[in-house]
Design a protein around this motif. Structure first.
Motif, short mmCIF file in Angstrom:
data_model
loop_
_atom_site.label_atom_id
_atom_site.label_comp_id
_atom_site.label_asym_id
_atom_site.label_seq_id
_atom_site.Cartn_x
_atom_site.Cartn_y
_atom_site.Cartn_z
N LYS A 1 0.63 -1.34 0.07
CA LYS A 1 -0.71 0.24 -0.01
C LYS A 1 0.75 1.56 -0.45
CE LYS A 1 -3.96 -1.46 2.69
NZ LYS A 1 -4.81 -1.78 3.96
N VAL B 1 2.16 2.02 -3.24
CA VAL B 1 0.69 2.27 -4.29
C VAL B 1 1.07 3.70 -4.08
CG1 VAL B 1 -1.61 2.06 -4.35
CG2 VAL B 1 -0.82 0.16 -4.06
N GLN B 2 0.62 4.17 -2.68
CA GLN B 2 0.49 5.81 -2.16
C GLN B 2 2.40 6.35 -3.05
OE1 GLN B 2 0.76 6.15 1.44
NE2 GLN B 2 -1.26 5.35 1.88
N GLU B 3 2.86 6.13 -3.20
CA GLU B 3 3.91 6.06 -3.71
C GLU B 3 4.63 6.56 -4.89
OE1 GLU B 3 8.16 6.15 -1.79
OE2 GLU B 3 9.43 7.23 -3.53
N LEU B 4 3.84 5.87 -5.40
CA LEU B 4 3.76 5.33 -6.79
C LEU B 4 2.88 7.48 -7.87
CD1 LEU B 4 4.34 2.35 -8.29
CD2 LEU B 4 5.50 4.30 -7.95
N GLN B 5 1.57 6.83 -6.72
CA GLN B 5 0.50 7.60 -6.74
C GLN B 5 0.65 9.37 -7.01
OE1 GLN B 5 -3.06 6.28 -4.87
NE2 GLN B 5 -3.97 5.05 -5.61
N LYS B 6 1.79 9.55 -5.85
CA LYS B 6 2.05 10.68 -5.98
C LYS B 6 3.50 11.18 -6.64
CE LYS B 6 1.43 11.14 -0.65
NZ LYS B 6 2.52 10.53 0.53
N PRO C 1 2.47 9.28 -14.35
CA PRO C 1 0.81 9.40 -14.11
C PRO C 1 -0.17 9.05 -15.36
CG PRO C 1 1.50 11.65 -15.16
CD PRO C 1 2.99 11.05 -14.88
N ASN D 1 -7.94 2.18 -5.60
CA ASN D 1 -7.29 2.46 -5.88
C ASN D 1 -6.80 2.39 -7.67
OD1 ASN D 1 -5.64 3.91 -3.34
ND2 ASN D 1 -6.08 1.70 -3.02
N GLY D 2 -7.74 1.72 -8.35
CA GLY D 2 -7.38 2.45 -9.37
C GLY D 2 -6.61 0.59 -10.01
N LEU D 3 -6.28 -0.30 -9.32
CA LEU D 3 -4.87 -1.30 -9.64
C LEU D 3 -5.78 -2.05 -10.44
CD1 LEU D 3 -3.31 -0.84 -6.79
CD2 LEU D 3 -2.95 0.49 -8.93
N THR E 1 -0.23 0.19 -13.29
CA THR E 1 -0.13 -0.59 -12.36
C THR E 1 -1.08 -1.62 -12.03
OG1 THR E 1 0.38 1.64 -11.56
CG2 THR E 1 0.35 -0.01 -9.77
#
Ligand code: GDP
Ligand code: MG
Length: 179
Positions: free
Chosen positions: A98, A101-106, A110, A150-152, A114
């Protein structure tokens, strides 16, 4: 059409989750019970032919990012795709996933495709991370909903039995933007 796509793909996730084993299964079609720990990063390339495109994956199997987090951006920078791997027998590895996931989202690209892989699906008797919410209890560790929210793209995989390994790479290939 006859699109030819080169795609950098990076694997991220907790140490021991099975990143190297998934790559080895995909590229070599084999499983090693005692996979040697990765030192630094290992590079593999594998080509998949789809109906509308040929996708050449440039796969970076990373290590060290588990402990030395500052190394990570170097691996995922410029990546078209990422597979974030956790081990279904380890809640810690799911928590770690998780964070990725957050790090890649930030920080990530874009448009990155994922995928979330719940690996070691063959170890059902040791499962700690639920696939679907049970009853009406508070589903704290429920992978499917988490991925959806989370759109994964999500699959449980087993590098050992080969379950869903080709499938996850194929699905990524399908989702990559076409030229
Ligand atoms: P990494 O640190 O994420 O690259 O993890 P490895 O690929 O080195 O795997 C860590 C350990 O888990 C090794 O002993 C593997 O043999 C084992 N392993 C990896 N994938 C699976 C799997 O799908 N099922 C089972 N039972 N063991 C696995
Ligand atoms: Mg490894």
């Amino acid at each position: 059409g006859n699109n030819s796509i080169n795609a950098k793909l990076v694997l991220l996730g907790d140490m021991g989750a099975g990143k190297s084993s998934l790559v080895f299964r995909f590229v070599k079609g084999q499983f090693l019970e005692f996979q040697e720990s990765t030192i630094g990063a290992a590079f593999f390339s594998q080509t998949l032919a789809l109906n509308d495109a040929t996708v050449k994956f440039e796969i970076w199997d990373t290590a060290g990012q588990e402990r030395y987090h500052s190394l990570a951006p170097m691996y995922y920078r410029g990546a078209a795709a990422a597979i974030i791997v956790y081990d279904i027998t380890s809640t810690e590895s799911f928590e770690r996933a998780k964070k990725w996931v957050q790090e890649l989202q930030k920080q990530g690209n874009p448009n990155m495709v994922t995928a979330l892989a719940g690996n070691k699906a063959d170890l059902e008797d040791k499962r700690k991370v639920a696939l679907e919410a049970k009853n009406c209890g508070a589903p704290v560790q429920e992978a499917h909903t988490y991925a959806e929210e989370n759109g994964l793209f999500f699959k449980e995989t087993s590098a050992k039995t080969a379950t869903n390994v080709n499938e996850i790479f194929h699905e990524i290939a399908k989702r990559l933007p076409r030229a």
